[in-house]
Scaffold this active site. Structure first.
Site, PDB file in Angstrom:
ATOM      1  N   ASP A  13       6.179  -0.981   4.701  1.00 13.65           N
ATOM      2  CA  ASP A  13       6.857  -0.436   5.882  1.00 13.65           C
ATOM      3  C   ASP A  13       6.374   0.957   6.259  1.00 13.65           C
ATOM      4  OD1 ASP A  13       8.371  -2.776   5.903  1.00 13.65           O
ATOM      5  OD2 ASP A  13       9.885  -1.908   4.574  1.00 13.65           O
ATOM      6  N   LYS A  16       2.122   0.068   9.282  1.00 10.40           N
ATOM      7  CA  LYS A  16       0.797  -0.590   9.386  1.00 10.40           C
ATOM      8  C   LYS A  16       0.649  -1.297  10.728  1.00 10.40           C
ATOM      9  CE  LYS A  16       1.877  -2.924   5.674  1.00 10.40           C
ATOM     10  NZ  LYS A  16       3.091  -2.227   5.194  1.00 10.40           N
ATOM     11  N   ASN A  38       7.070 -12.441   4.450  1.00  5.47           N
ATOM     12  CA  ASN A  38       7.801 -11.312   3.843  1.00  5.47           C
ATOM     13  C   ASN A  38       7.484 -10.032   4.597  1.00  5.47           C
ATOM     14  OD1 ASN A  38       5.170 -11.635   2.876  1.00  5.47           O
ATOM     15  ND2 ASN A  38       5.607 -10.902   0.816  1.00  5.47           N
ATOM     16  N   GLY A  40       7.094  -7.529   7.806  1.00  7.10           N
ATOM     17  CA  GLY A  40       7.750  -7.299   9.090  1.00  7.10           C
ATOM     18  C   GLY A  40       7.069  -6.095   9.707  1.00  7.10           C
ATOM     19  N   HIS A  41       6.244  -6.342  10.709  1.00  4.41           N
ATOM     20  CA  HIS A  41       5.466  -5.262  11.320  1.00  4.41           C
ATOM     21  C   HIS A  41       5.986  -5.020  12.735  1.00  4.41           C
ATOM     22  CE1 HIS A  41       1.875  -6.176   8.423  1.00  4.41           C
ATOM     23  NE2 HIS A  41       2.989  -5.847   7.799  1.00  4.41           N
ATOM     24  N   THR A  42       6.455  -3.808  12.985  1.00  2.94           N
ATOM     25  CA  THR A  42       7.075  -3.482  14.273  1.00  2.94           C
ATOM     26  C   THR A  42       6.074  -2.776  15.179  1.00  2.94           C
ATOM     27  OG1 THR A  42       9.067  -3.068  13.001  1.00  2.94           O
ATOM     28  CG2 THR A  42       9.116  -2.424  15.332  1.00  2.94           C
ATOM     29  N   ARG A 141      -2.135 -24.729  -9.191  1.00  3.05           N
ATOM     30  CA  ARG A 141      -2.961 -25.771  -8.539  1.00  3.05           C
ATOM     31  C   ARG A 141      -2.169 -27.007  -8.132  1.00  3.05           C
ATOM     32  NH1 ARG A 141      -6.895 -25.236 -13.438  1.00  3.05           N
ATOM     33  NH2 ARG A 141      -4.777 -25.087 -14.248  1.00  3.05           N
ATOM     34  N   GLN A 222       2.640  -5.698   2.958  1.00  2.00           N
ATOM     35  CA  GLN A 222       3.173  -5.036   1.757  1.00  2.00           C
ATOM     36  C   GLN A 222       2.320  -3.779   1.495  1.00  2.00           C
ATOM     37  OE1 GLN A 222       2.663  -8.796   1.401  1.00  2.00           O
ATOM     38  NE2 GLN A 222       4.506  -8.606   2.589  1.00  2.00           N
ATOM     39  N   THR A 299      14.884  -8.343   6.496  1.00  5.04           N
ATOM     40  CA  THR A 299      16.177  -8.652   5.887  1.00  5.04           C
ATOM     41  C   THR A 299      17.298  -7.750   6.393  1.00  5.04           C
ATOM     42  OG1 THR A 299      15.635  -7.143   4.083  1.00  5.04           O
ATOM     43  CG2 THR A 299      15.117  -9.469   3.746  1.00  5.04           C
ATOM     44  N   ARG A 303      16.730   0.686   3.586  1.00  2.00           N
ATOM     45  CA  ARG A 303      15.587   1.082   2.768  1.00  2.00           C
ATOM     46  C   ARG A 303      15.974   2.328   1.979  1.00  2.00           C
ATOM     47  NH1 ARG A 303      11.510   0.660   7.885  1.00  2.00           N
ATOM     48  NH2 ARG A 303      11.193  -1.586   7.875  1.00  2.00           N
ATOM     49  N   LEU A 330       5.957  11.534  10.846  1.00  2.00           N
ATOM     50  CA  LEU A 330       6.104  12.965  10.577  1.00  2.00           C
ATOM     51  C   LEU A 330       7.243  13.529  11.422  1.00  2.00           C
ATOM     52  CD1 LEU A 330       4.801  15.176   8.842  1.00  2.00           C
ATOM     53  CD2 LEU A 330       3.381  15.801  10.803  1.00  2.00           C
TER      54      LEU A 330
HETATM   55  P1  GDP Z   1       4.904  -1.982   8.556  1.00  2.00           P
HETATM   56  O1  GDP Z   1       5.564  -3.079   7.829  1.00  2.00           O
HETATM   57  O2  GDP Z   1       4.033  -1.145   7.689  1.00  2.00           O
HETATM   58  O3  GDP Z   1       4.193  -2.431   9.803  1.00  2.00           O
HETATM   59  O4  GDP Z   1       6.076  -1.010   9.049  1.00  2.00           O
HETATM   60  P2  GDP Z   1       7.487  -1.467   9.713  1.00  2.00           P
HETATM   61  O5  GDP Z   1       7.228  -1.853  11.114  1.00  2.00           O
HETATM   62  O6  GDP Z   1       8.194  -2.416   8.829  1.00  2.00           O
HETATM   63  O7  GDP Z   1       8.304  -0.121   9.615  1.00  2.00           O
HETATM   64  C1  GDP Z   1       7.878   1.055  10.239  1.00  2.00           C
HETATM   65  C2  GDP Z   1       8.970   1.496  11.233  1.00  2.00           C
HETATM   66  O8  GDP Z   1       8.697   2.811  11.677  1.00  2.00           O
HETATM   67  C3  GDP Z   1       8.998   0.652  12.489  1.00  2.00           C
HETATM   68  O9  GDP Z   1      10.318   0.573  12.942  1.00  2.00           O
HETATM   69  C4  GDP Z   1       8.126   1.423  13.461  1.00  2.00           C
HETATM   70  O10 GDP Z   1       8.489   1.197  14.816  1.00  2.00           O
HETATM   71  C5  GDP Z   1       8.440   2.848  13.070  1.00  2.00           C
HETATM   72  N1  GDP Z   1       7.329   3.803  13.223  1.00  2.00           N
HETATM   73  C6  GDP Z   1       6.001   3.627  13.003  1.00  2.00           C
HETATM   74  N2  GDP Z   1       5.338   4.790  13.145  1.00  2.00           N
HETATM   75  C7  GDP Z   1       6.262   5.721  13.461  1.00  2.00           C
HETATM   76  C8  GDP Z   1       6.206   7.139  13.707  1.00  2.00           C
HETATM   77  O11 GDP Z   1       5.160   7.786  13.644  1.00  2.00           O
HETATM   78  N3  GDP Z   1       7.403   7.759  13.983  1.00  2.00           N
HETATM   79  C9  GDP Z   1       8.579   7.086  14.047  1.00  2.00           C
HETATM   80  N4  GDP Z   1       9.695   7.778  14.305  1.00  2.00           N
HETATM   81  N5  GDP Z   1       8.672   5.757  13.811  1.00  2.00           N
HETATM   82  C10 GDP Z   1       7.534   5.097  13.514  1.00  2.00           C
HETATM   83  P1  IMO Z   2       5.546  -5.043   5.080  1.00  2.00           P
HETATM   84  O1  IMO Z   2       4.275  -5.799   5.313  1.00  2.00           O
HETATM   85  C1  IMO Z   2       8.527  -3.655   2.190  1.00  2.00           C
HETATM   86  C2  IMO Z   2       9.284  -6.237  -1.271  1.00  2.00           C
HETATM   87  C3  IMO Z   2      10.647  -6.871  -1.380  1.00  2.00           C
HETATM   88  C4  IMO Z   2      10.785  -6.965  -2.884  1.00  2.00           C
HETATM   89  C5  IMO Z   2       9.367  -7.305  -3.336  1.00  2.00           C
HETATM   90  C6  IMO Z   2       9.112  -8.782  -3.547  1.00  2.00           C
HETATM   91  O2  IMO Z   2       6.491  -5.113   6.216  1.00  2.00           O
HETATM   92  O3  IMO Z   2       5.265  -3.653   4.594  1.00  2.00           O
HETATM   93  P2  IMO Z   2       8.721 -10.844  -1.920  1.00  2.00           P
HETATM   94  O4  IMO Z   2       9.627 -11.452  -0.889  1.00  2.00           O
HETATM   95  O5  IMO Z   2       7.412 -10.407  -1.389  1.00  2.00           O
HETATM   96  O6  IMO Z   2       8.599 -11.712  -3.132  1.00  2.00           O
HETATM   97  O7  IMO Z   2       9.528  -9.533  -2.418  1.00  2.00           O
HETATM   98  O8  IMO Z   2       8.508  -6.827  -2.300  1.00  2.00           O
HETATM   99  N1  IMO Z   2       8.573  -6.489   0.007  1.00  2.00           N
HETATM  100  C7  IMO Z   2       8.420  -5.577   0.972  1.00  2.00           C
HETATM  101  N2  IMO Z   2       8.886  -4.317   1.084  1.00  2.00           N
HETATM  102  N3  IMO Z   2       7.718  -4.140   3.153  1.00  2.00           N
HETATM  103  C8  IMO Z   2       7.199  -5.385   3.046  1.00  2.00           C
HETATM  104  O9  IMO Z   2       6.288  -5.877   3.900  1.00  2.00           O
HETATM  105  C9  IMO Z   2       7.587  -6.186   1.939  1.00  2.00           C
HETATM  106  N4  IMO Z   2       7.294  -7.446   1.553  1.00  2.00           N
HETATM  107  C10 IMO Z   2       7.898  -7.605   0.363  1.00  2.00           C
HETATM  108  O10 IMO Z   2      11.640  -6.047  -0.813  1.00  2.00           O
HETATM  109  O11 IMO Z   2      11.114  -5.705  -3.417  1.00  2.00           O
HETATM  110 MG    MG Z   3       7.469  -3.813   7.408  1.00  2.00          MG
END
Ligand code: GDP
Ligand code: IMO
Ligand code: MG
Length: 419
Positions: A13, A16, A38, A40-42, A141, A222, A299, A303, A330
Site C-alpha cells: 500500500d 504503487k 489480494n 488493491g491499487h488505487t 503441482r 504487495q 478488506t 492499517r 509526504l
Molecule cells: P498500492 O497498493 O501500493 O497501490 O497502494 P494503495 O492504493 O493500496 O494505497 C495507497 C493510498 O494512498 C491510496 O488511497 C492512494 O490514493 C493514496 N496515495 C498515493 N499516493 C499518495 C500521495 O502522495 N499522497 C496522498 N495523500 N495519498 C496518496
Molecule cells: P498491495 O498490492 C498490504 C498482507 C495481508 C496479510 C498478508 C498475507 O495493495 O500493496 P494474503 O492474502 O496475501 O495471503 O495475506 O499480506 N497483504 C497486503 N498488505 N497490501 C497488499 O497489497 C497486501 N496483500 C497482502 O494483510 O498480512
Molecule cells: Mg494496496
C-alpha cells in the site's frame, strides 16, 4: 525507460498503483508478475477513483496489460473487474493473461478463511482471497492453470479430481461446507468461455516488446517485507514479491531489467498481524491514519501506522536492487511539527545496527532508535518547502539512493519529480 520494475519497499500500500499509472503515460506495456486479488491499487484521475485488484494499472491509460505466469487469477474477480472498467469507458481487450498463471478456485478462498479462523489469535490476517492455498497447490503441482480453460473436458476433469480431495479437507479438518461438483463445474465453464480470448503467450509477447524497443513497466503487488523468502515470515504473502521475480514471473531474462523504482511511503503502514518496530504508540497513530486515510483497499481494515523506518528501507534497497525511490504521501506528514525517523535498531544485547536483522527473534525484539527531523507547515505543491526537502535529502543520504519522485496528494498529477 525500457524495462522498469515498480516494487513495494515496505509492507504494501505504498502507492504503487499511482506511480505505475503515472509512468504508464509514457510506456507501452504494463505487467503484473506475482500476486492476485489480494492487491488493491488505487488510482485517482480527473476526480474518478479506480481500485484495481487483479488488472494491471496500465488499463487506465489503455496500455497493453499483461498478467504473467507468476500470478494467481481469480476469474470471478478478474471478469467482474473488467466488466466494471468497461462500464466506465475503458477497453478490457488490452488485457493478456498467461496460460501458466494459476486459477484461484472457490475451495482456496474457503480454506484461506477456515484456516485463519482456526488459527484464532495466531492468524496471519490474510486478505482471505485464497492466495496462500492457491500458491500451495501450485507448489504441490496439483493446481489448475489458466490454460486449462481452453479445454472444457480437461477443466471439468481437474475440478472433479481436486474437489474429491478438497471436500474431505473442508469437511473433516475445517468443519466447513463442501462444494457441489455440478455447481463449481458449471460456474467455471462460464468463466472459461469468457476468459479464453484473454489467454496468450505473455513471455513471448513481453520479450518481443522489449526487443522492439518498447517501454515496459513491471508492477509489483504487495512488497518486500511481505515476500515469501525475504519478508517477515510467516506474516507474509505466498509469492515472491521482490524485483528479481519480475523477470521470472513474466518469463524473460533477468538481464532485461533496466531500472528498479522502489515505492515507499514517507511513513510506514502495515495491514494484518506481525512485528512492526516503528508502529506509533498513542494518539499520533490515529492522526496519521486519519490524515493518510489508511484503511485497506481490499478488506477495509485499519492499517497500522508507523514512523519511517530506514533500517527496513535499506533492506528493501538491497534485496530489490532499487535504483531510485518514489516517496509517496509526504503531504500527510505536513501536520507534524517534528518527525521521528528510525535510523537504527537496538538489539536485545544492547548493540545497535543499521542493517535489518537476519533472524526473527532479533527483529521481533528490535527497538527503533530515532532521529527527530523538523517538520513543515506549508502545504506541498510543485515546490517542496525547506523542511520537506530536508526530510527527502535525509532519506537519500541515509540510503545512498536518489528519491526521484515525491507524492504530494492522491491524484495522478500530485507528484513532484525531483530528477
Ligand atoms: P498500492 O497498493 O501500493 O497501490 O497502494 P494503495 O492504493 O493500496 O494505497 C495507497 C493510498 O494512498 C491510496 O488511497 C492512494 O490514493 C493514496 N496515495 C498515493 N499516493 C499518495 C500521495 O502522495 N499522497 C496522498 N495523500 N495519498 C496518496
Ligand atoms: P498491495 O498490492 C498490504 C498482507 C495481508 C496479510 C498478508 C498475507 O495493495 O500493496 P494474503 O492474502 O496475501 O495471503 O495475506 O499480506 N497483504 C497486503 N498488505 N497490501 C497488499 O497489497 C497486501 N496483500 C497482502 O494483510 O498480512
Ligand atoms: Mg494496496
Amino acid at each position: 525507460m525500457p524495462a522498469t520494475v515498480i516494487v513495494g519497499a515496505q509492507w504494501g500500500d505504498e502507492g504503487k498503483g499511482k506511480i505505475v499509472d503515472l509512468l504508464a503515460q509514457d510506456s507501452d506495456v504494463v505487467c503484473r508478475y506475482q500476486g492476485g486479488p489480494n492487491a488493491g491499487h488505487t488510482i485517482i484521475v480527473d476526480g474518478e477513483t479506480f481500485k484495481l485488484r487483479q488488472v494491471p494499472s496500465g488499463i487506465i491509460s489503455g496500455k497493453t496489460c499483461v498478467i504473467g505466469a507468476g500470478c494467481v487469477v481469480d476469474p470471478e474477480v478478474l471478469l467482474s473487474e473488467l466488466d466494471e472498467l468497461e462500464k466506465r469507458g475503458l477497453d478490457p481487450s488490452v488485457v493478456v493473461v498467461s496460460g501458466n498463471a494459476h486459477l484461484i478456485m472457490p475451495w482456496h478462498v474457503a480454506i484461506d478463511q477456515a484456516s485463519e479462523r482456526r488459527l484464532g489469535k495466531l492468524q496471519i490476517g490474510t486478505t482471505r482471497r485464497g492466495i496462500g492455498p492457491a500458491y500451495a497447490d501450485k507448489a504441490a503441482r496439483i493446481g489448475i492453470r489458466v490454460q486449462d480453460v481452453l479445454d472444457p473436458k480437461i477443466l471439468r476433469q481437474k475440478i472433479e479430481v481436486a474437489l474429491a480431495e478438497k471436500n474431505v479437507w473442508l469437511e473433516r479438518v475445517y468443519e466447513a461446507e463442501p462444494f457441489e461438483l455440478e455447481d463449481v463445474a458449471s460456474r467455471y465453464e462460464g468463466y472459461a468461455r469468457r476468459l479464453r480470448p484473454y489467454v496468450g503467450d505473455t513471455s513471448l509477447f513481453v520479450d518481443r516488446a522489449l526487443r522492439e524497443g518498447r517501454d515496459v513497466l513491471f508492477e509489483g503487488a504487495q512488497a518486500v517485507l511481505l515476500d515469501l523468502d525475504h519478508g517477515t515470515y510467516p506474516f507474509v504473502t505466498s509469492s515472491s514479491t521482490t524485483a528479481a521475480n519480475a523477470a521470472a514471473g513474466i518469463g524473460i531474462g533477468p538481464n532485461r531489467i533496466d531500472y528498479v523504482i522502489g515505492v515507499a511511503k514517507a511513513y510506514v503502514t502495515r495491514v494484518g498481524a506481525g512485528p512492526f518496530p516503528t508502529e506509533i504508540q498513542g494518539a499520533a497513530q490515529e492522526r496519521v491514519r486519519e490524515l493518510g486515510a489508511e484503511y485497506g483497499t481490499v478488506t477495509g481494515r485499519e492499517r497500522r501506522c508507523g514512523w519511517l523506518d530506514l533500517v527496513a528501507l535499506r533492506y528493501a534497497v538491497r534485496v530489490n536492487g532499487i535504483t531510485s525511490l518514489a516517496l509517496t504521501k509526504l503531504d500527510v506528514l505536513s501536520a507534524f511539527p517534528e518527525l521521528p525517523v528510525c535510523v537504527r535498531y537496538r538489539l536485545r544485547d544492547g548493540s545497535e545496527t543499521e542493517d535489518f536483522p537476519a533472524h526473527q527473534s532479533d527483529f521481533h525484539s528490535a527497538e527503533p532508535v530515532y532521529e527527530t527531523l523538523p517538520g513543515w507547515t506549508e502545504p506541498l505543491d510543485d515546490r517542496l518547502p525547506e523542511g520537506a526537502r530536508g526530510y527527502v535529502e535525509f532519506v537519500e543520504r541515509a540510503l545512498d539512493v536518489e528519491v526521484s519522485l515525491v507524492g504530494t496528494g492522491a491524484e495522478r498529477e500530485r507528484v513532484v519529480a525531483l530528477r
